[in-house]
Design a protein around this motif. Structure first.
Motif, mmCIF file in Angstrom:
data_model
loop_
_atom_site.group_PDB
_atom_site.id
_atom_site.type_symbol
_atom_site.label_atom_id
_atom_site.label_comp_id
_atom_site.label_asym_id
_atom_site.label_seq_id
_atom_site.Cartn_x
_atom_site.Cartn_y
_atom_site.Cartn_z
ATOM 1 N N ASP A 248 0.833 -1.212 0.000
ATOM 2 C CA ASP A 248 0.000 0.000 0.000
ATOM 3 C C ASP A 248 0.864 1.256 0.000
ATOM 4 O O ASP A 248 0.564 2.232 -0.701
ATOM 5 N N THR A 249 1.937 1.240 0.781
ATOM 6 C CA THR A 249 2.825 2.397 0.845
ATOM 7 C C THR A 249 3.553 2.605 -0.480
ATOM 8 O O THR A 249 3.686 3.729 -0.962
ATOM 9 N N LYS A 250 4.030 1.513 -1.086
ATOM 10 C CA LYS A 250 4.709 1.611 -2.379
ATOM 11 C C LYS A 250 3.786 2.214 -3.436
ATOM 12 O O LYS A 250 4.188 3.087 -4.213
ATOM 13 N N LEU A 251 2.535 1.734 -3.464
ATOM 14 C CA LEU A 251 1.577 2.232 -4.449
ATOM 15 C C LEU A 251 1.267 3.701 -4.210
ATOM 16 O O LEU A 251 1.182 4.498 -5.153
ATOM 17 N N LEU A 252 1.128 4.083 -2.951
ATOM 18 C CA LEU A 252 0.838 5.469 -2.616
ATOM 19 C C LEU A 252 1.979 6.389 -3.046
ATOM 20 O O LEU A 252 1.753 7.466 -3.622
ATOM 21 N N LEU A 253 3.219 5.985 -2.810
ATOM 22 C CA LEU A 253 4.374 6.776 -3.235
ATOM 23 C C LEU A 253 4.422 6.914 -4.752
ATOM 24 O O LEU A 253 4.725 7.987 -5.284
ATOM 25 N N LYS A 254 4.109 5.843 -5.440
ATOM 26 C CA LYS A 254 4.090 5.874 -6.903
ATOM 27 C C LYS A 254 3.032 6.846 -7.406
ATOM 28 O O LYS A 254 3.272 7.632 -8.321
ATOM 29 N N ASN A 255 1.871 6.826 -6.778
ATOM 30 C CA ASN A 255 0.790 7.727 -7.187
ATOM 31 C C ASN A 255 1.112 9.190 -6.897
ATOM 32 O O ASN A 255 0.729 10.087 -7.652
ATOM 33 N N LEU A 256 1.817 9.442 -5.790
ATOM 34 C CA LEU A 256 2.196 10.810 -5.448
ATOM 35 C C LEU A 256 3.074 11.431 -6.527
ATOM 36 O O LEU A 256 2.937 12.615 -6.848
ATOM 37 N N SER A 257 3.970 10.637 -7.082
ATOM 38 C CA SER A 257 4.882 11.169 -8.095
ATOM 39 C C SER A 257 4.173 11.449 -9.413
ATOM 40 O O SER A 257 4.727 12.136 -10.272
ATOM 41 N N ALA A 258 2.954 10.932 -9.564
ATOM 42 C CA ALA A 258 2.225 11.111 -10.823
ATOM 43 C C ALA A 258 1.181 12.232 -10.754
ATOM 44 O O ALA A 258 0.495 12.506 -11.739
ATOM 45 N N VAL A 259 1.077 12.892 -9.603
ATOM 46 C CA VAL A 259 0.064 13.950 -9.449
ATOM 47 C C VAL A 259 0.418 15.164 -10.310
ATOM 48 O O VAL A 259 1.568 15.608 -10.332
ATOM 49 N N ASP A 260 -0.562 15.700 -11.005
ATOM 50 C CA ASP A 260 -0.386 16.927 -11.790
ATOM 51 C C ASP A 260 -0.480 18.127 -10.854
ATOM 52 O O ASP A 260 -1.564 18.487 -10.398
ATOM 53 N N MET A 261 0.674 18.749 -10.568
ATOM 54 C CA MET A 261 0.705 19.837 -9.598
ATOM 55 C C MET A 261 0.145 21.146 -10.158
ATOM 56 O O MET A 261 0.074 22.144 -9.444
ATOM 57 N N ASN A 262 -0.258 21.147 -11.418
ATOM 58 C CA ASN A 262 -0.889 22.345 -11.986
ATOM 59 C C ASN A 262 -2.383 22.400 -11.691
ATOM 60 O O ASN A 262 -3.027 23.435 -11.914
#
Length: 327
Positions: free
Chosen positions: A171-185
């Motif tokens: 769960d933590t690995k998946l969450l970290l992966k998803n964080l890096s894919a967030v569009d910060m715009n």
């Protein structure tokens, strides 16, 4: 490339690292210059007491990050999420070069800022990690626990040096992966990120809060370096169970001190840690190398394959044969 710094609440890693490599920070984003590699470092400050720095890059040379100890004991908690499946070189002593290695090098490290450390990221490999910096009082207010076990009390308290490790869940690995894919715009991206970083902390402290209540033993840089060395001694040969008195001699500690500090740092006894690592290696070999159950069992030192099957089923809920046949 070597980057050295002292961890204090006022220190801004990204700003000083940008100066070190001759780059520019724009909107809390540092893009790695092409001559050094590719990727980025992003910082998000949710408050003056709570921030995260995310690293995602591939470099053309080794990167060595040296964190020098601060004179402040616990004014800042550093939580390091390393989610790579690459070898991470980590040391708590200037004269040692230790690898926190294994088939899956994912790990979470929670430390007070008075412990120094050296971490080496190898060239040509994708570096993917996140560092949460949070003040003890702020963390305590987030957790909202009525009662604190000794581990959480140490982390959220003051005047104690500490070092804790946790394995990283799926769960933590998946969450970290998803964080890096967030569009910060996107308009609400920072709000979303704050929620998800708090979820990271939830997943971590859900595990730490279940650790056994014991009196916290003081730890220093020498102790930390020796514990990492002992951990590597244990996992480097999973076919042979660890012998406590031999490990104590290697660590230059009494058996009692080694047992106490190891369990405090890693959350389990030396033998249980060995058995879990053994089963994880068995799972890797069964899935990735397509070896037979007998081949894996004998390679990991089991003369009795029925015993191997029972231990594996206890750990994974499936026999080795059924586990290896799953897609």
């Amino acid at each position: 490339m070597i980057f050295s710094f002292t961890a204090t609440p006022e220190f801004d890693f990204m700003t000083y690292f940008a100066r070190h490599i001759g780059a520019t920070v724009v909107d809390n984003l540092l893009v790695i210059p092409a001559h050094l590699g590719k990727g980025y470092i992003r910082k998000l400050s949710f408050s003056t007491e709570f921030k995260i720095t995310m690293h995602h890059y591939v470099l053309k040379e080794d990167l060595v990050i040296k964190r020098n100890s601060s004179s402040l004991v616990n004014e800042l908690i550093t939580i390091f999420f390393y989610s790579n499946e690459q070898t991470l070189g980590i040391s708590y002593s200037n004269n040692q070069n230790l690898d926190f290695n294994g088939r899956d090098d994912s790990a979470i490290q929670v430390t007070s800022n008075d412990l120094s450390s050296t971490i080496r990221f190898p060239q040509g490999h994708t570096v993917h990690y996140a560092v949460v910096a949070i003040m003890p009082g702020y963390l305590k207010s987030l957790l909202k626990l009525n009662t604190l076990n000794s581990t959480v009390e140490t982390i959220t308290g003051k005047s104690k040096s500490f070092l804790f490790f946790e394995n990283m869940s799926a769960d933590t690995k998946l969450l970290l992966k998803n964080l890096s894919a967030v569009d910060m715009n996107e308009a609400l991206s920072k709000f979303y990120m704050q929620i998800k970083v708090q979820e990271l902390l939830y997943l971590l402290f859900q595990k730490l809060s279940k650790r056994e209540n014991t009196q916290h033993q003081h730890i220093n840089n020498t102790d930390a370096a020796r514990l990492l060395h002992i951990r590597n001694e244990i996992v480097n040969d999973l076919s042979t169970p660890p012998v406590l008195n031999e490990l104590a001699q290697i660590a230059a500690m009494s058996e009692t001190k080694l047992k106490q500090l190891f369990k405090q740092a890693f959350g389990d006894t030396i033998y249980n840690y060995f058995q879990k690592a053994r089963m994880e290696e068995a799972a890797f070999l069964l899935k990735q190398s397509k070896r037979s159950v007998a081949e894996v069992g004998y390679e990991l030192g089991f003369s009795n394959l029925s015993h191997f099957s029972r231990l594996f089923e206890k750990h994974y809920g499936l026999t080795p044969k059924r586990y290896s046949s799953q897609n």
